[in-house]
Enzyme design. Structure first.
Site, short mmCIF file in Angstrom:
data_model
loop_
_atom_site.label_atom_id
_atom_site.label_comp_id
_atom_site.label_asym_id
_atom_site.label_seq_id
_atom_site.Cartn_x
_atom_site.Cartn_y
_atom_site.Cartn_z
N HIS A 1 5.92 53.24 14.24
CA HIS A 1 4.49 53.49 14.38
C HIS A 1 4.26 54.94 14.78
CE1 HIS A 1 5.61 52.54 18.61
NE2 HIS A 1 4.73 53.51 18.87
N LEU A 2 3.02 55.36 14.64
CA LEU A 2 2.61 56.69 15.06
C LEU A 2 1.69 56.52 16.27
CD1 LEU A 2 1.49 59.57 12.72
CD2 LEU A 2 0.24 59.10 14.82
N SER A 3 2.10 57.03 17.42
CA SER A 3 1.33 56.85 18.65
C SER A 3 0.07 57.70 18.62
CB SER A 3 2.18 57.25 19.86
OG SER A 3 3.26 56.36 20.03
N TYR B 1 -1.41 63.63 24.79
CA TYR B 1 -0.66 64.83 25.17
C TYR B 1 -1.39 66.09 24.75
CZ TYR B 1 2.95 61.22 25.35
OH TYR B 1 3.65 60.08 25.62
N SER C 1 2.00 66.61 18.64
CA SER C 1 2.99 66.57 17.56
C SER C 1 3.02 65.14 17.04
CB SER C 1 4.38 66.98 18.08
OG SER C 1 5.34 66.88 17.03
N PHE C 2 2.13 64.86 16.09
CA PHE C 2 2.05 63.51 15.55
C PHE C 2 3.35 63.20 14.79
CE2 PHE C 2 -2.51 64.76 15.63
CZ PHE C 2 -2.93 63.82 16.56
N HIS C 3 3.99 62.10 15.14
CA HIS C 3 5.27 61.78 14.52
C HIS C 3 5.58 60.29 14.66
CE1 HIS C 3 6.27 62.15 18.79
NE2 HIS C 3 7.29 61.34 18.54
N SER D 1 8.85 57.92 15.59
CA SER D 1 10.22 57.90 16.09
C SER D 1 11.06 57.00 15.19
CB SER D 1 10.25 57.39 17.54
OG SER D 1 9.63 58.30 18.40
#
Length: 276
Positions: free
Chosen positions: A131-133, A213, A217-219, A221
């Site tokens: 998922h993308l937080s 944040y 830095s959308f990412h 994991s």
């Protein structure tokens, strides 16, 4: 002062002086001694009864575990992972995210990356889900869950569907330096993601929780390992990126369809469909 209430000491005194029907005391009896003076008899000793405490059924004990249950804090039971904050009864770890459903090509890329990383003595564990937080992980009290999710639903009601993609591999480490992550960073669609984060932050602020944040830095994991392994991961990140960019089928781009957002709090998941 409560009317009709007497203390336990007063009740005891009343019991000691309460007469029998013939007017004689109940708790103490009298008899004459050798000199004709009355002598009080010693109270008769009551037989002692040994009380046996019955064991509490295990099913009841499991219903009310201790707050500091060592099993819930034992990192060996969770692959070496350490909680960012201590588990307490009534506290629910909560975060908002965009889910990703893996495709066949994505799974093939992961296998290649893990194999190459293990050659560099980096033992990676694949994420259980991807998922993308869109928020930090915050702590909600149980009675906040309903108003929090209602507020989030109202704020997200006018957000539009979007598409974003990710391509660049990047190394991340959590604030406690207890885990290092291999992630893939978003390269298009950041504007739409920023709009969503602002909406989510509004609800977080309403409930006095941490917003997203500052260094964005959308990412996603992809995998993790225990400890601060950034140095070792950075040594092999270039090779891993080449594997992503130089595949026979062409460079791999991970596509995320922003159809719905989700909020997970404890073991509950709430879904928020986005507008067409």
């Amino acid at each position: 002062m409560l009317v009709g209430y007497s203390s336990s000491s007063e009740e005891d005194n009343q019991e000691e002086t309460a007469p029998n029907k013939d007017g004689s005391p109940t708790c103490e009896e009298e008899e004459e001694g050798e000199d004709g003076c009355p002598v009080r008899k010693k109270p008769r000793a009551e037989p002692q009864v040994t009380k046996t405490r019955l064991p509490v059924p295990g099913s009841l004990m499991s219903m009310f575990p201790d707050d500091g249950d060592p099993e819930t804090e034992d990192s060996s039971l969770h692959g070496g992972r350490i909680r960012s904050f201590r588990h307490e009864r009534g506290n629910w770890a909560t975060y908002v995210y965009l889910p990703y459903h893996p495709e066949e090509e994505f799974e093939e890329v992961l296998e290649e990356l893990f194999s190459a990383a293990s050659d560099r003595v980096v033992d990676l564990t694949q994420q259980e889900e991807f998922h993308l937080s869109l928020s930090q992980t915050v702590v909600l009290r149980h009675h906040w869950i309903q108003p929090f999710t209602q507020s989030l639903r109202a704020d997200l009601a006018h957000c539009k569907k979007f598409v974003c993609s990710a391509r660049k591999l990047k190394v991340y480490c959590n604030a406690e330096k207890t885990r290092t992550f291999l992630g893939i960073e978003v390269c298009s669609g950041q504007t739409q993601l920023l709009d969503v984060v602002r909406v989510v932050d509004r609800t977080m602020t309403e409930f006095r929780l941490d917003t997203f944040y500052k260094e964005l830095s959308f990412h996603l994991s992809l995998a993790w390992c225990v400890g601060d392994m950034r140095e070792k991961m950075e040594e092999c990140i270039r090779k891993l990126q080449c594997m992503v960019d130089e595949r026979e089928e062409g460079p791999f781009h991970l596509r995320l369809d922003g159809v719905e957002l989700r909020c997970r709090t404890g073991n509950k998941t709430f879904r928020f469909p986005l507008e067409p």
